[in-house]
Design a protein around this motif. Structure first.
Motif, PDB file in Angstrom:
ATOM      1  N   LEU A 176      27.117  96.833 -70.954  1.00  0.00           N
ATOM      2  CA  LEU A 176      25.694  97.128 -70.848  1.00  0.00           C
ATOM      3  C   LEU A 176      25.236  97.000 -69.404  1.00  0.00           C
ATOM      4  CD1 LEU A 176      22.896  97.618 -72.183  1.00  0.00           C
ATOM      5  CD2 LEU A 176      22.725  95.129 -72.434  1.00  0.00           C
ATOM      6  N   PHE A 177      24.621  98.052 -68.893  1.00  0.00           N
ATOM      7  CA  PHE A 177      23.972  98.036 -67.590  1.00  0.00           C
ATOM      8  C   PHE A 177      22.495  98.360 -67.784  1.00  0.00           C
ATOM      9  CE2 PHE A 177      28.146  98.010 -65.912  1.00  0.00           C
ATOM     10  CZ  PHE A 177      28.080  97.677 -64.560  1.00  0.00           C
ATOM     11  N   GLY A 178      21.657  97.849 -66.886  1.00  0.00           N
ATOM     12  CA  GLY A 178      20.251  98.199 -66.945  1.00  0.00           C
ATOM     13  C   GLY A 178      20.009  99.593 -66.431  1.00  0.00           C
TER      14      GLY A 178
ATOM     15  N   GLU B 274      14.478  86.458 -63.260  1.00  0.00           N
ATOM     16  CA  GLU B 274      13.064  86.146 -63.057  1.00  0.00           C
ATOM     17  C   GLU B 274      12.286  86.646 -64.266  1.00  0.00           C
ATOM     18  OE1 GLU B 274      13.125  86.666 -58.177  1.00  0.00           O
ATOM     19  OE2 GLU B 274      12.381  88.273 -59.475  1.00  0.00           O
ATOM     20  N   PRO B 275      11.178  85.978 -64.619  1.00  0.00           N
ATOM     21  CA  PRO B 275      10.401  86.421 -65.795  1.00  0.00           C
ATOM     22  C   PRO B 275       9.979  87.882 -65.677  1.00  0.00           C
ATOM     23  CG  PRO B 275       9.674  84.246 -65.059  1.00  0.00           C
ATOM     24  CD  PRO B 275      10.627  84.750 -64.013  1.00  0.00           C
ATOM     25  N   GLY B 276      10.259  88.638 -66.711  1.00  0.00           N
ATOM     26  CA  GLY B 276       9.871  90.046 -66.765  1.00  0.00           C
ATOM     27  C   GLY B 276      10.902  91.018 -66.229  1.00  0.00           C
ATOM     28  N   LYS B 277      11.927  90.531 -65.561  1.00  0.00           N
ATOM     29  CA  LYS B 277      12.909  91.394 -64.904  1.00  0.00           C
ATOM     30  C   LYS B 277      13.928  91.917 -65.914  1.00  0.00           C
ATOM     31  CE  LYS B 277      15.650  91.390 -60.616  1.00  0.00           C
ATOM     32  NZ  LYS B 277      16.241  90.521 -59.554  1.00  0.00           N
ATOM     33  N   ILE B 278      14.337  93.161 -65.744  1.00  0.00           N
ATOM     34  CA  ILE B 278      15.352  93.780 -66.605  1.00  0.00           C
ATOM     35  C   ILE B 278      16.728  93.570 -65.981  1.00  0.00           C
ATOM     36  CG2 ILE B 278      16.170  95.960 -67.598  1.00  0.00           C
ATOM     37  CD1 ILE B 278      13.577  94.904 -68.854  1.00  0.00           C
ATOM     38  N   LEU B 279      17.708  93.297 -66.823  1.00  0.00           N
ATOM     39  CA  LEU B 279      19.044  92.932 -66.342  1.00  0.00           C
ATOM     40  C   LEU B 279      19.735  94.068 -65.596  1.00  0.00           C
ATOM     41  CD1 LEU B 279      21.515  94.341 -68.158  1.00  0.00           C
ATOM     42  CD2 LEU B 279      20.758  92.713 -69.851  1.00  0.00           C
ATOM     43  N   HIS B 280      20.755  93.684 -64.829  1.00  0.00           N
ATOM     44  CA  HIS B 280      21.626  94.664 -64.179  1.00  0.00           C
ATOM     45  C   HIS B 280      22.912  94.869 -64.970  1.00  0.00           C
ATOM     46  CE1 HIS B 280      23.904  96.933 -61.311  1.00  0.00           C
ATOM     47  NE2 HIS B 280      24.798  95.973 -61.165  1.00  0.00           N
ATOM     48  N   GLU B 281      23.570  93.774 -65.366  1.00  0.00           N
ATOM     49  CA  GLU B 281      24.920  93.909 -65.942  1.00  0.00           C
ATOM     50  C   GLU B 281      25.243  92.702 -66.805  1.00  0.00           C
ATOM     51  OE1 GLU B 281      29.530  94.511 -64.246  1.00  0.00           O
ATOM     52  OE2 GLU B 281      27.826  94.409 -62.872  1.00  0.00           O
ATOM     53  N   LEU B 282      25.816  92.964 -67.963  1.00  0.00           N
ATOM     54  CA  LEU B 282      26.240  91.911 -68.892  1.00  0.00           C
ATOM     55  C   LEU B 282      27.763  91.916 -68.987  1.00  0.00           C
ATOM     56  CD1 LEU B 282      25.613  89.817 -71.184  1.00  0.00           C
ATOM     57  CD2 LEU B 282      25.623  91.761 -72.764  1.00  0.00           C
TER      58      LEU B 282
ATOM     59  N   GLY C 109      33.677  88.340 -70.301  1.00  0.00           N
ATOM     60  CA  GLY C 109      35.018  87.825 -70.021  1.00  0.00           C
ATOM     61  C   GLY C 109      35.030  86.369 -69.606  1.00  0.00           C
ATOM     62  N   GLU C 110      36.238  85.872 -69.364  1.00  0.00           N
ATOM     63  CA  GLU C 110      36.425  84.456 -69.029  1.00  0.00           C
ATOM     64  C   GLU C 110      35.707  84.069 -67.744  1.00  0.00           C
ATOM     65  OE1 GLU C 110      40.079  81.323 -68.073  1.00  0.00           O
ATOM     66  OE2 GLU C 110      40.513  83.419 -68.543  1.00  0.00           O
ATOM     67  N   MET C 111      35.703  84.950 -66.746  1.00  0.00           N
ATOM     68  CA  MET C 111      35.058  84.608 -65.481  1.00  0.00           C
ATOM     69  C   MET C 111      33.554  84.446 -65.657  1.00  0.00           C
ATOM     70  SD  MET C 111      37.187  86.903 -62.717  1.00  0.00           S
ATOM     71  CE  MET C 111      36.272  86.270 -61.308  1.00  0.00           C
ATOM     72  N   ALA C 112      32.956  85.247 -66.515  1.00  0.00           N
ATOM     73  CA  ALA C 112      31.528  85.071 -66.814  1.00  0.00           C
ATOM     74  C   ALA C 112      31.307  83.801 -67.627  1.00  0.00           C
ATOM     75  CB  ALA C 112      30.995  86.289 -67.558  1.00  0.00           C
ATOM     76  N   ARG C 113      32.141  83.581 -68.642  1.00  0.00           N
ATOM     77  CA  ARG C 113      31.975  82.398 -69.488  1.00  0.00           C
ATOM     78  C   ARG C 113      32.137  81.104 -68.692  1.00  0.00           C
ATOM     79  NH1 ARG C 113      35.712  85.280 -72.678  1.00  0.00           N
ATOM     80  NH2 ARG C 113      37.232  83.582 -72.413  1.00  0.00           N
ATOM     81  N   CYS C 114      32.976  81.147 -67.674  1.00  0.00           N
ATOM     82  CA  CYS C 114      33.226  79.955 -66.846  1.00  0.00           C
ATOM     83  C   CYS C 114      32.323  79.889 -65.617  1.00  0.00           C
ATOM     84  CB  CYS C 114      34.697  79.913 -66.421  1.00  0.00           C
ATOM     85  SG  CYS C 114      35.846  79.663 -67.787  1.00  0.00           S
TER      86      CYS C 114
ATOM     87  N   PRO D 251      23.500  87.395 -68.631  1.00  0.00           N
ATOM     88  CA  PRO D 251      23.756  88.519 -67.732  1.00  0.00           C
ATOM     89  C   PRO D 251      23.284  88.250 -66.302  1.00  0.00           C
ATOM     90  CG  PRO D 251      21.768  88.921 -68.981  1.00  0.00           C
ATOM     91  CD  PRO D 251      22.284  87.592 -69.444  1.00  0.00           C
ATOM     92  N   TYR D 252      23.606  89.219 -65.430  1.00  0.00           N
ATOM     93  CA  TYR D 252      23.198  89.204 -64.027  1.00  0.00           C
ATOM     94  C   TYR D 252      22.010  90.155 -63.862  1.00  0.00           C
ATOM     95  CZ  TYR D 252      23.416  90.132 -58.987  1.00  0.00           C
ATOM     96  OH  TYR D 252      23.103  90.293 -57.662  1.00  0.00           O
ATOM     97  N   TYR D 253      21.025  89.732 -63.072  1.00  0.00           N
ATOM     98  CA  TYR D 253      19.768  90.474 -62.953  1.00  0.00           C
ATOM     99  C   TYR D 253      19.566  91.103 -61.576  1.00  0.00           C
ATOM    100  CZ  TYR D 253      18.303  88.495 -67.433  1.00  0.00           C
ATOM    101  OH  TYR D 253      18.218  88.177 -68.765  1.00  0.00           O
ATOM    102  N   GLY D 254      20.619  91.205 -60.753  1.00  0.00           N
ATOM    103  CA  GLY D 254      20.467  91.673 -59.386  1.00  0.00           C
ATOM    104  C   GLY D 254      20.310  93.177 -59.268  1.00  0.00           C
TER     105      GLY D 254
END
Length: 761
Positions: A340-342, A382-390, A393-398, A405-408
């Motif tokens: 999923l990407f924004g 940040e409140p109201g911001k739509i995500l960039h990427e979900l 994998g293990e690197m995200a879980r750790c 997700p990441y919101y950049g």
């Protein structure tokens, strides 16, 4: 020996030349190099699974250091198979043909090499079929086409390294989990992990009917690849290689097969319920695809070559759909962005409103569920911001990467608001608009908060593992000025300001429908003020063009790029500036014959092989094409349409790539392939439908029960175009367009509903 040849123990004299043994005078050697050329691959996808193999259908022991590290069987951003290799008597078969045209399956036809004196070359035919449906299935048909009985060993070698997709992409890790081996018994005194009553240890063993590969991540989760054999069990195992000792009479065929289930802590890693057999898997896929076809607008023309492109795009939109909880929307692309990407999902959903508005509804709802709620610098939430990427994998879980997700991203939030309004125009779905209204207000509040200081929406990286550039051109070297220097500080991109302008003007109309006249007046006034500022601050007077961006000090990044083309259809330019941008984009340094480059070839930073600094992107061009059309530049828009379709016709399976190199069309040369472009890729596929929308120029107004068709214009390569099962509000339409010379007529063939259709020539 001729008379003029003289041989001594140390020398040979021949025709006036003197030769000595090579060991007496060694020649310095220039070392050979290992080619880093990408191998041709086959790609198949089903929901959250995808498989990348070589053209033989093999994953040949790929590693992070070889030429094709992207090969493998992946689920949840994890590689569950890193080797899948077919051999005959320890040798590679000879490839005859292969294809992955169906998208969810691939087929391979190969034969045997010569094996000493006992097996003549080309006497055995092997047909492989691999299918994804919640698991990986393979069936092999092995046939003896010789006149005598043949005997040989056929083997399949498996392995799994369970690397995270970010590792495949080149992100290093300080440490990893541990590979586990399944024990036959549970009493051995070795360190072990118990999963589902079975002991997994670093000691290797084999079972007669199945193989189990396993890994325990740093977070404690145990991932398994369970391989169950069908039809005929292997005669023996050697490590993770299954071996069959085959004896085939003349023209006898034997069938072999297996299924690979992927599990995490003994639960299926995939969200799809796996079939039991390959036949059932194919049937399930075909049934779901047929259901998809019944829901979409079906598009056809009088040109078969055009129809193949459209049919491929329709199928790829089906393939790219992916489940995220109870929702399903399009993932961005295979192999790197199968998640999923924004930005990508929103643009794709906008491109495909004519195809199926349900994609937009699912995308809006899913992204709203992930909308930012707190301040988190690591994830740039940040409140109201739509995500960039979900990522899963293990690197995200750790927490090695912030993608949970990441919101950049600076543009996903205004793009969400734009799609929110577009979806309403197509559907009049007041229930969904009402449900998501709080999310729309939160998104607009985020925009307002970030535009207070300068009047522009800008980005600046906060997370140490985040993206430096956070617009659609997000590589590190792409935001440059006319001298090729990188922009620094908080960066305001030109197209992002156009997105904000469009979000405010479009949302004002929804606010009017909701009788929020205070918001109508406020947003319209803010849009007017933004337009005035933008045309002053972003305009490069001596170039008569729009700057790519403003840097942290308010200076223009004054390079000539494709970005201003995104602004053309959104109304932020004054008319004279819009026409100037449109004209400049079609100059030879920008238009390469198939499409418009991301960066002018006259720029010091130009590289035709650069990801965002000279390449050509189909989605970028489809947005520019609708901009040209909005200005009445129909011939220019159709030129882009034709160039992109010509390019797509020359691609494997008539599938548009994520991008291609910026080398110009010169005679009969083909578009130059970008080595690691995703294919299929969502907004490249979506560009096909956006270009068709540009051609027929549908303007929906479902709230007022109206569809306007304004000056449709088919290109010269098409005489007739039909749209069947087109949905506007509750009405379903069949439309037909026919070109006669420079004029295109439109007829309503069938209508189920009371929609008013207004055709304006």
């Amino acid at each position: 020996m001729t008379p003029d040849t003289l041989i001594t123990p140390e020398k040979i004299f021949l025709d006036g030349k003197t030769f000595i043994p090579a060991e007496q005078l060694p020649i310095p050697e220039w070392p050979c190099v290992v080619s880093e050329r990408q191998q041709p691959t086959l790609t198949v996808k089903d929901d959250d699974l995808f498989l990348v193999t070589d053209t033989m259908g093999n994953i040949s022991g790929c590693s992070l250091n070889d030429g094709s590290p992207s090969m493998g069987l992946f689920c949840c951003d994890t590689r569950f198979l890193s080797r899948l290799e077919l051999q005959i008597d320890g040798r590679s078969p000879v490839l005859l043909s292969s294809t992955a045209e169906k998208g969810f399956s691939l087929s391979v036809l190969c034969t045997n090499p010569r094996v000493e004196e006992r097996l003549k070359a080309d006497s055995v035919g092997i047909r492989r079929e691999l299918v994804l449906n919640g698991a990986l299935f393979e069936e092999l048909e092995v046939s003896n086409f010789s006149t005598t009985t043949v005997s040989f060993e056929l083997s399949l070698s498996f392995d799994a390294d369970y690397v995270d997709l970010f590792e495949v992409r080149g992100f290093g890790r300080e440490k990893r989990g541990k590979i586990l081996r399944l024990l036959e018994s549970t009493h051995e005194d070795v360190p072990s992990t118990v999963v589902d009553g079975a002991k997994l240890s670093e000691v290797q063993s084999s079972r007669e009917e199945s193989l189990t590969l396993a890994y325990q991540g740093l977070d404690g989760l145990v991932m398994e690849s369970r391989i169950q054999f069908q039809y005929r069990q292997p005669d023996y195992f050697k490590g993770y290689t299954a071996v069959w000792q085959l004896e085939l009479a003349s023209h006898e065929t034997q069938k072999l097969g297996y299924r690979v289930n992927m599990l995490t802590n003994n639960k299926s890693s995939s969200t799809v319920n796996a079939a039991v057999t390959l036949v059932q898997a194919k049937a399930a896929e075909l049934m779901e695809e047929q259901h998809w076809v019944q829901q979409i607008t079906r598009i056809s023309s009088d040109k078969s070559i055009f129809n193949r492109v459209v049919e491929r795009a329709e199928q790829d939109m089906y393939l790219l759909r992916q489940s995220f909880g109870k929702h399903k929307t399009v993932s961005a692309g295979v192999p790197w962005f199968s998640t999923l990407f924004g930005r990508d999902s929103l643009i794709t959903a906008s491109q495909t409103l004519m195809l199926n508005p349900q994609i937009a509804k699912e995308t809006l709802t899913l992204l709203a569920a992930f909308q930012g709620k707190a301040e988190d610098e690591w994830r740039e939430e940040e409140p109201g911001k739509i995500l960039h990427e979900l990522r899963l994998g293990e690197m995200a879980r750790c927490q090695e990467i912030p993608h949970t997700p990441y919101y950049g991203t600076v543009d996903a939030t205004p793009l969400w608001l734009m799609l929110y309004a577009e979806y309403y125009a197509w559907t009049n779905d007041k229930e969904t608009i009402e449900q998501l209204w709080p999310n729309a207000l939160a998104a607009m509040e985020w925009i307002d908060h970030h535009t207070k200081e300068t009047g522009y929406l800008s980005y600046y990286r906060k997370s140490k593992r985040g993206l430096t550039n956070q617009g659609w051109k997000d590589s590190g070297d792409c935001i440059v000025d006319s001298k090729g220097n990188l922009a620094h500080g908080s960066i305001a991109l030109c197209e992002v300001q156009a997105y904000v302008y469009a979000a405010k003007t479009r949302l004002a109309e929804i606010a009017r429908m909701r009788k929020r006249l205070d918001l109508v007046e406020r947003w319209q006034e803010e849009a007017r003020e933004l337009k005035v500022r933008f045309n002053k601050d972003f305009w490069i007077e001596d170039q008569d063009f729009c700057a790519l961006a403003l840097d942290g000090e308010g200076n223009q990044a004054d390079s000539i790029t494709s970005n201003p083309g995104h602004c053309l259809h959104l109304g932020i330019f004054t008319p004279e500036k819009a026409y100037s941008v449109a004209e400049r984009l079609r100059a030879p340094d920008m238009f390469n014959g198939w499409g418009i480059r991301t960066l002018s070839s006259l720029s010091p930073a130009y590289n035709p092989m650069g990801y965002h600094i000279g390449s050509v992107w189909p989605h970028d061009n489809s947005l520019i094409a609708i901009g040209l059309r909005s200005l009445g530049l129909i011939d220019q828009a159709l030129e882009l349409f034709q160039g992109l379709f010509d390019m797509t016709n020359q691609q494997p399976y008539q599938r548009p790539p994520e991008l291609f190199c910026g080398y110009e069309l010169n005679g009969d040369n083909a578009p130059v392939h970008y080595p690691v472009a995703c294919t299929p890729q969502a907004w490249a596929t979506g560009s096909i439908f956006q270009l068709l929308q540009m051609v027929v120029n549908l303007v929906p107004d479902a709230q007022n029960n109206c569809l306007r068709i304004i000056d449709p214009a088919l290109p010269e390569s098409i005489n007739r175009l039909s749209l069947h099962n087109l949905r506007v509000g509750p009405t379903i339409l069949d439309l037909e367009f026919e070109r006669s010379g420079s004029t295109t007529a439109c007829r309503v063939i069938k209508k189920r509903g009371n929609l008013r259709v207004v055709i304006e020539a």
